[in-house]
Design a protein around this motif. Sequence first.
Motif, PDB file in Angstrom:
ATOM      1  N   SER A   1       1.380   5.376  11.367  1.00 55.76           N
ATOM      2  CA  SER A   1       1.163   6.691  10.770  1.00 55.76           C
ATOM      3  C   SER A   1       1.571   6.710   9.309  1.00 55.76           C
ATOM      4  O   SER A   1       2.696   6.329   8.958  1.00 55.76           O
ATOM      5  N   ALA A   2       0.648   7.148   8.458  1.00 56.08           N
ATOM      6  CA  ALA A   2       0.895   7.154   7.020  1.00 56.08           C
ATOM      7  C   ALA A   2       0.837   8.578   6.502  1.00 56.08           C
ATOM      8  O   ALA A   2      -0.179   9.247   6.592  1.00 56.08           O
TER       9      ALA A   2
ATOM     10  N   LEU B   1       0.832  -1.205   0.000  1.00 50.76           N
ATOM     11  CA  LEU B   1       0.000   0.000   0.000  1.00 50.76           C
ATOM     12  C   LEU B   1       0.868   1.258   0.000  1.00 50.76           C
ATOM     13  O   LEU B   1       0.564   2.234  -0.698  1.00 50.76           O
ATOM     14  N   ALA B   2       1.951   1.225   0.765  1.00 54.13           N
ATOM     15  CA  ALA B   2       2.845   2.375   0.830  1.00 54.13           C
ATOM     16  C   ALA B   2       3.471   2.662  -0.527  1.00 54.13           C
ATOM     17  O   ALA B   2       3.574   3.826  -0.953  1.00 54.13           O
ATOM     18  N   ARG B   3       3.877   1.605  -1.231  1.00 52.40           N
ATOM     19  CA  ARG B   3       4.475   1.792  -2.553  1.00 52.40           C
ATOM     20  C   ARG B   3       3.447   2.311  -3.550  1.00 52.40           C
ATOM     21  O   ARG B   3       3.731   3.224  -4.336  1.00 52.40           O
ATOM     22  N   LYS B   4       2.256   1.738  -3.527  1.00 54.46           N
ATOM     23  CA  LYS B   4       1.230   2.123  -4.500  1.00 54.46           C
ATOM     24  C   LYS B   4       0.800   3.569  -4.339  1.00 54.46           C
ATOM     25  O   LYS B   4       0.626   4.290  -5.335  1.00 54.46           O
ATOM     26  N   TYR B   5       0.611   4.010  -3.096  1.00 50.89           N
ATOM     27  CA  TYR B   5       0.073   5.346  -2.848  1.00 50.89           C
ATOM     28  C   TYR B   5       1.128   6.350  -2.386  1.00 50.89           C
ATOM     29  O   TYR B   5       0.784   7.446  -1.947  1.00 50.89           O
ATOM     30  N   ASP B   6       2.406   5.956  -2.478  1.00 53.66           N
ATOM     31  CA  ASP B   6       3.502   6.849  -2.137  1.00 53.66           C
ATOM     32  C   ASP B   6       3.383   7.357  -0.694  1.00 53.66           C
ATOM     33  O   ASP B   6       3.413   8.562  -0.420  1.00 53.66           O
ATOM     34  N   LEU B   7       3.230   6.411   0.218  1.00 56.72           N
ATOM     35  CA  LEU B   7       3.074   6.729   1.628  1.00 56.72           C
ATOM     36  C   LEU B   7       4.340   6.373   2.409  1.00 56.72           C
ATOM     37  O   LEU B   7       5.031   5.409   2.078  1.00 56.72           O
ATOM     38  N   ALA B   8       4.622   7.160   3.421  1.00 56.20           N
ATOM     39  CA  ALA B   8       5.738   6.863   4.325  1.00 56.20           C
ATOM     40  C   ALA B   8       5.158   6.250   5.594  1.00 56.20           C
ATOM     41  O   ALA B   8       4.364   6.881   6.288  1.00 56.20           O
ATOM     42  N   LEU B   9       5.533   5.003   5.882  1.00 57.79           N
ATOM     43  CA  LEU B   9       4.996   4.282   7.032  1.00 57.79           C
ATOM     44  C   LEU B   9       5.958   4.353   8.214  1.00 57.79           C
ATOM     45  O   LEU B   9       7.157   4.548   8.054  1.00 57.79           O
TER      46      LEU B   9
ATOM     47  N   GLN C   1      -4.930   5.657   3.552  1.00 60.04           N
ATOM     48  CA  GLN C   1      -4.135   6.419   4.508  1.00 60.04           C
ATOM     49  C   GLN C   1      -4.813   6.446   5.877  1.00 60.04           C
ATOM     50  O   GLN C   1      -4.161   6.232   6.915  1.00 60.04           O
ATOM     51  N   ARG C   2      -6.133   6.674   5.899  1.00 56.36           N
ATOM     52  CA  ARG C   2      -6.881   6.679   7.171  1.00 56.36           C
ATOM     53  C   ARG C   2      -6.876   5.301   7.817  1.00 56.36           C
ATOM     54  O   ARG C   2      -6.806   5.181   9.043  1.00 56.36           O
ATOM     55  N   ALA C   3      -6.984   4.251   7.003  1.00 54.88           N
ATOM     56  CA  ALA C   3      -6.984   2.886   7.542  1.00 54.88           C
ATOM     57  C   ALA C   3      -5.654   2.572   8.218  1.00 54.88           C
ATOM     58  O   ALA C   3      -5.614   2.043   9.340  1.00 54.88           O
ATOM     59  N   ILE C   4      -4.561   2.906   7.550  1.00 55.23           N
ATOM     60  CA  ILE C   4      -3.230   2.648   8.107  1.00 55.23           C
ATOM     61  C   ILE C   4      -3.017   3.475   9.374  1.00 55.23           C
ATOM     62  O   ILE C   4      -2.454   3.009  10.370  1.00 55.23           O
ATOM     63  N   GLN C   5      -3.505   4.709   9.331  1.00 58.48           N
ATOM     64  CA  GLN C   5      -3.400   5.577  10.502  1.00 58.48           C
ATOM     65  C   GLN C   5      -4.186   4.998  11.669  1.00 58.48           C
ATOM     66  O   GLN C   5      -3.717   5.013  12.818  1.00 58.48           O
TER      67      GLN C   5
END
Length: 259
Positions: free
Chosen positions: A240-241, A153-161, A231-235
Amino acid sequence: MLKNDKQVGIGAIDCDLEKATCAKYGVSGYPTIKAILGGKGKSYNGARESEPMKEYIQRLSSNRGTKGGSAKCPLGMFKSKLKDSVVPLCEEHFPDDKAKNAWMVFFYEGKSASAADLKSVANTLASELGNFPADMNKALKTQTKRRDRLNELARKYDLALKLPPKGPFGMEALIKIGAVCCDCSDDTMAFCDSSLRIGEDNVKAPQVFWVENGQRTLLEGVDFSSVALAQRAIQGLGFSALHQEKAKKTSTGGGADEL
């Protein structure tokens, strides 16, 4: 009104004093009227007059223990058990404090102009978080470690976990995704009216709640896009995303927008 009926009890709860009880039954606006059957709340959305309320209570009492009390929820726009990964929910079947997983639950109107887009986004999100259609062939279900799924998910949506050194472990879904159709029946309409009453305000569908340990939290102002919801789900899971761009601003002291 029903003081001589031994099958029915009538009471009142002060939610300022009994916050946990009110949260358990999804009460967030006042006044709210609910019938409690078998430990489950059932919303009343009729006239605030004695005769309609009496008829409602008597009807519920007479139907108690019949098949009608365990009827499945209206499917709404998530009808296919082979294609839809979102679980249709209703007041009688809603995640409570015994639910194993955290849930993200959509409240929507199937006849609205945005319904088709919401269906697509919700199904995509459910799949990416590790959920499968109920009747999907087991051979087609790809098992992925929860940590690997988060990184995907982080790679797909360019998120920092912010993940721990190890874990999370297991292969099950990160969270479950459910949906309540607010215009499918009188019962779901009453449930939505009750659930979407926040204090003295009535918010309009579509809305999405984070549900965990029997507690519902409205995700206010959320953008109904796959990236914002992921992002909200991971948060919500505690990892923290941030978008990579926001993460860079934070690390350089530039600040970041509140999620």
